[in-house]
Design an enzyme around this catalytic site. Structure first.
Site, PDB file in Angstrom:
ATOM      1  N   LYS A 154       0.855  -1.183   0.000  1.00 17.61           N
ATOM      2  CA  LYS A 154       0.000   0.000   0.000  1.00 17.61           C
ATOM      3  C   LYS A 154       0.893   1.236   0.000  1.00 17.61           C
ATOM      4  O   LYS A 154       1.820   1.318   0.821  1.00 17.61           O
ATOM      5  CB  LYS A 154      -0.897   0.028   1.242  1.00 17.61           C
ATOM      6  CG  LYS A 154      -1.780  -1.193   1.399  1.00 17.61           C
ATOM      7  CD  LYS A 154      -2.675  -1.088   2.617  1.00 17.61           C
ATOM      8  CE  LYS A 154      -1.958  -1.288   3.934  1.00 17.61           C
ATOM      9  NZ  LYS A 154      -1.420  -2.620   4.166  1.00 17.61           N
ATOM     10  N   LYS A 207      -5.449 -10.780  -7.221  1.00 17.75           N
ATOM     11  CA  LYS A 207      -5.134  -9.353  -7.074  1.00 17.75           C
ATOM     12  C   LYS A 207      -6.366  -8.491  -7.355  1.00 17.75           C
ATOM     13  O   LYS A 207      -6.698  -7.569  -6.601  1.00 17.75           O
ATOM     14  CB  LYS A 207      -3.982  -8.982  -8.013  1.00 17.75           C
ATOM     15  CG  LYS A 207      -3.641  -7.513  -8.045  1.00 17.75           C
ATOM     16  CD  LYS A 207      -3.090  -7.005  -6.728  1.00 17.75           C
ATOM     17  CE  LYS A 207      -2.988  -5.490  -6.737  1.00 17.75           C
ATOM     18  NZ  LYS A 207      -2.511  -4.951  -5.483  1.00 17.75           N
ATOM     19  N   PHE A 252     -11.367  -1.029   6.980  1.00 16.47           N
ATOM     20  CA  PHE A 252     -11.735  -0.521   5.662  1.00 16.47           C
ATOM     21  C   PHE A 252     -13.204  -0.155   5.523  1.00 16.47           C
ATOM     22  O   PHE A 252     -13.778  -0.244   4.437  1.00 16.47           O
ATOM     23  CB  PHE A 252     -11.349  -1.558   4.583  1.00 16.47           C
ATOM     24  CG  PHE A 252     -10.354  -0.995   3.621  1.00 16.47           C
ATOM     25  CD1 PHE A 252      -9.056  -0.752   4.018  1.00 16.47           C
ATOM     26  CD2 PHE A 252     -10.721  -0.665   2.330  1.00 16.47           C
ATOM     27  CE1 PHE A 252      -8.138  -0.204   3.148  1.00 16.47           C
ATOM     28  CE2 PHE A 252      -9.815  -0.109   1.447  1.00 16.47           C
ATOM     29  CZ  PHE A 252      -8.522   0.111   1.856  1.00 16.47           C
ATOM     30  N   ILE A 253     -13.838   0.242   6.634  1.00 17.82           N
ATOM     31  CA  ILE A 253     -15.229   0.710   6.516  1.00 17.82           C
ATOM     32  C   ILE A 253     -15.323   2.143   7.030  1.00 17.82           C
ATOM     33  O   ILE A 253     -16.259   2.494   7.733  1.00 17.82           O
ATOM     34  CB  ILE A 253     -16.235  -0.240   7.217  1.00 17.82           C
ATOM     35  CG1 ILE A 253     -15.830  -0.535   8.663  1.00 17.82           C
ATOM     36  CG2 ILE A 253     -16.407  -1.527   6.419  1.00 17.82           C
ATOM     37  CD1 ILE A 253     -16.930  -1.236   9.472  1.00 17.82           C
ATOM     38  N   CYS A 263      -4.502   2.439  -8.013  1.00 14.86           N
ATOM     39  CA  CYS A 263      -4.902   1.029  -8.095  1.00 14.86           C
ATOM     40  C   CYS A 263      -6.404   0.792  -8.123  1.00 14.86           C
ATOM     41  O   CYS A 263      -6.919   0.227  -9.082  1.00 14.86           O
ATOM     42  CB  CYS A 263      -4.261   0.254  -6.953  1.00 14.86           C
ATOM     43  SG  CYS A 263      -2.490   0.113  -7.171  1.00 14.86           S
ATOM     44  N   ARG A 330      -2.789  10.571  -8.071  1.00 13.46           N
ATOM     45  CA  ARG A 330      -3.530   9.962  -9.162  1.00 13.46           C
ATOM     46  C   ARG A 330      -4.960   9.638  -8.697  1.00 13.46           C
ATOM     47  O   ARG A 330      -5.145   8.991  -7.675  1.00 13.46           O
ATOM     48  CB  ARG A 330      -2.820   8.687  -9.658  1.00 13.46           C
ATOM     49  CG  ARG A 330      -1.555   9.004 -10.442  1.00 13.46           C
ATOM     50  CD  ARG A 330      -0.833   7.745 -10.897  1.00 13.46           C
ATOM     51  NE  ARG A 330      -0.039   7.141  -9.836  1.00 13.46           N
ATOM     52  CZ  ARG A 330       0.763   6.088 -10.026  1.00 13.46           C
ATOM     53  NH1 ARG A 330       0.855   5.529 -11.201  1.00 13.46           N
ATOM     54  NH2 ARG A 330       1.458   5.605  -9.017  1.00 13.46           N
TER      55      ARG A 330
END
Ligand code: NAD
Length: 440
Positions: A154, A207, A252-253, A263, A330
């Site tokens: 990451k 992935k 991740f919430i 990505c 990005r």
């Protein structure tokens, strides 16, 4: 072991430096001569915590070298790792021209046996195409194993992620290739075995499945947050309420301004394309992208709701990177906001601890953009503050100092950094994500 890494972007540079640090002899090769010249001078083109020390140590020891000489790089090692970009093409599919060009380069110069390791994120079937390209220019006695070894680091914690990965995915068809991969990664398995061996196509899909799952979690919580706003509920309480369920978990919430970076957006798009090519629609993945695109515009809409017509207004923006600890902008939510503000005739005063130079590079000198030297300077004379990135230094600012610089006490927070009740008590109008708006 001797290793060659093609590509010196985020993945190639971190991979090369970290593999050198455990004792391998690594040559990194890039077609970007200016980048290689910078690296040879010791100038690291990206910001990544912990990278500089590893880089300097290994360059000094001669275990990490940089070159544009592909022939020498191919000759250097039995293992050739491909870590070049796979940006989206006009259709959203992964553009494989760089990966296949490297395969062509290896085929041109290789002798004996090589293990070609695809680290770039590539659609299922790409390793087969790499193998075909390698076979198309066979030199006498050249044999090859193509391995899929997707990278999960990451940005912002890339060095730590590489050195202590959750898992190392290896898709390989032969025992010989698996043995080589085991030897490369042996130093990372001392605490426990992190290797997961599988077939090549499953490794490639792993992935995309991982990134699509993570993007889904983000879009899911953002959709719940938007509902919470309209229902008078507080998404932070909801988040804790669902995270306590072990089947869901807390990771991740976090609601926010949408996902960005190099990505998630491109990998979600590429997976959508894969479905389309198979004539198998993937409505869940399509919705993840739709929800994210909508989320990226919520900061602008909230500013408009607070200030009305934004023409002639000045907005301070804290955070430009797509997430903290990186200078990567990005697909960053900040860019959707900046562009919408300019479109509406507003001016921007922005501050980011490390990413301002990237915004300057992309947008150039424009009269409606000031890149401020610190977070308080960005607020000078602005009508409101919008927060796009949760850098640590934004978490406990001096609110009096802020009030002294801004024209009005308005914060639109895309990262839920502050406690609404406290902001109201301090006299601020505070609009965050999925929580009731407060007016002080
Ligand atoms: P990047 O754009 O930062 O770097 C790619 C590098 O490859 C550039 O320096 C470019 O000049 C070089 N290159 C292009 N063609 C070449 C060639 N023929 N020979 C040698 N070098 C060449 O890309 P990145 O962010 O490092 O990503 C690389 C791959 O890894 C992508 O497929 C990406 O999806 C994947 N990935 C990225 C991350 C991330 O966080 N950035 C994480 C996991 C996986």
């Amino acid at each position: 072991m001797r290793l060659t890494v093609f590509g010196t972007g985020y993945v190639g540079l971190i991979t090369g430096a970290c593999l050198a640090d455990v004792g391998h002899r690594v040559i990194c090769v890039d077609v970007d001569a200016a980048k290689i010249a910078r690296l040879r001078k010791g100038d690291i083109p990206i910001y990544e915590p912990g990278l500089a020390a590893i880089f300097e140590r290994n360059v000094a020891a001669g275990t990490l070298e940089f070159t544009t000489d592909a022939a020498a790089a191919v000759a250097h090692a039995p293992v050739q790792m491909i870590a070049v970009g796979t940006p989206p093409d006009e259709s959203g599919a992964a553009d494989l021209q760089y990966v296949l060009a490297v395969a062509g380069t290896i085929a041109t110069h290789a002798k004996g046996h090589k293990v070609v390791v695809v680290k770039s994120t590539v659609p299922v079937g790409t390793s087969d195409r790499v193998a075909e390209r390698l076979a198309a220019q066979p030199s006498a006695g050249f044999t090859v194993d193509v391995v899929s070894n997707p990278e999960f680091l990451k940005e912002g914690s890339a060095v730590g992620d590489f050195l202590k990965p959750d898992r190392i995915i290896v898709g390989a068809a032969s025992e010989r290739a698996r043995a080589v991969m085991h030897e490369i990664y042996e130093p990372f398995n001392r605490n426990h075995d992190r290797m997961l061996y599988m077939d090549v196509r499953s490794a490639e899909l792993t992935k995309y499945a991982a990134n699509a799952m993570l993007a889904t979690k983000i879009s899911f919580i953002n959709e719940m947050a938007n509902l919470a706003e309209r229902l008078g509920a507080d998404i932070e309480q909801v988040r804790r309420g669902i995270g306590a369920d072990q089947r869901i978990g807390y990771h991740f919430i976090y609601p926010g301004a949408g996902y960005g970076g190099s990505c998630f957006p491109k990998d979600v798009q590429a997976l959508l394309r894969t479905g389309a090519e198979l004539n198998y629609p993937t409505p869940l993945i399509a919705a993840v992208e739709t929800v994210n695109n909508r989320q990226k515009h919520t900061l602008f809409e909230k500013l408009q709701a607070e200030l009305g017509d934004l023409a002639g207004k000045t907005i301070a923006v804290w955070g430009l990177a797509f997430k903290p600890n990186t200078d990567d902008v990005r697909e960053a939510p900040s860019r959707a906001l900046l562009e919408a503000l300019w479109q509406a005739g507003a001016k921007v005063r922005a501050y980011d601890p490390v990413a301002a130079h990237e915004i300057a590079r992309i947008y150039g000198d424009r009269p409606d953009l000031v890149l401020a030297p610190d977070k308080y300077a960005a607020l000078e004379g602005a009508d409101a503050l919008a927060i796009c990135t949760e850098w640590q230094q934004f978490r406990a600012p001096d609110f009096d100092e802020m009030a002294g610089r801004l024209k009005s006490r308005i914060v639109v927070d895309g990262r839920n950094l502050y406690v609404p009740d406290r902001m109201r008590d301090l006299g601020w109008t505070y609009v965050s994500v999925g929580r009731p708006r407060v007016v002080g």
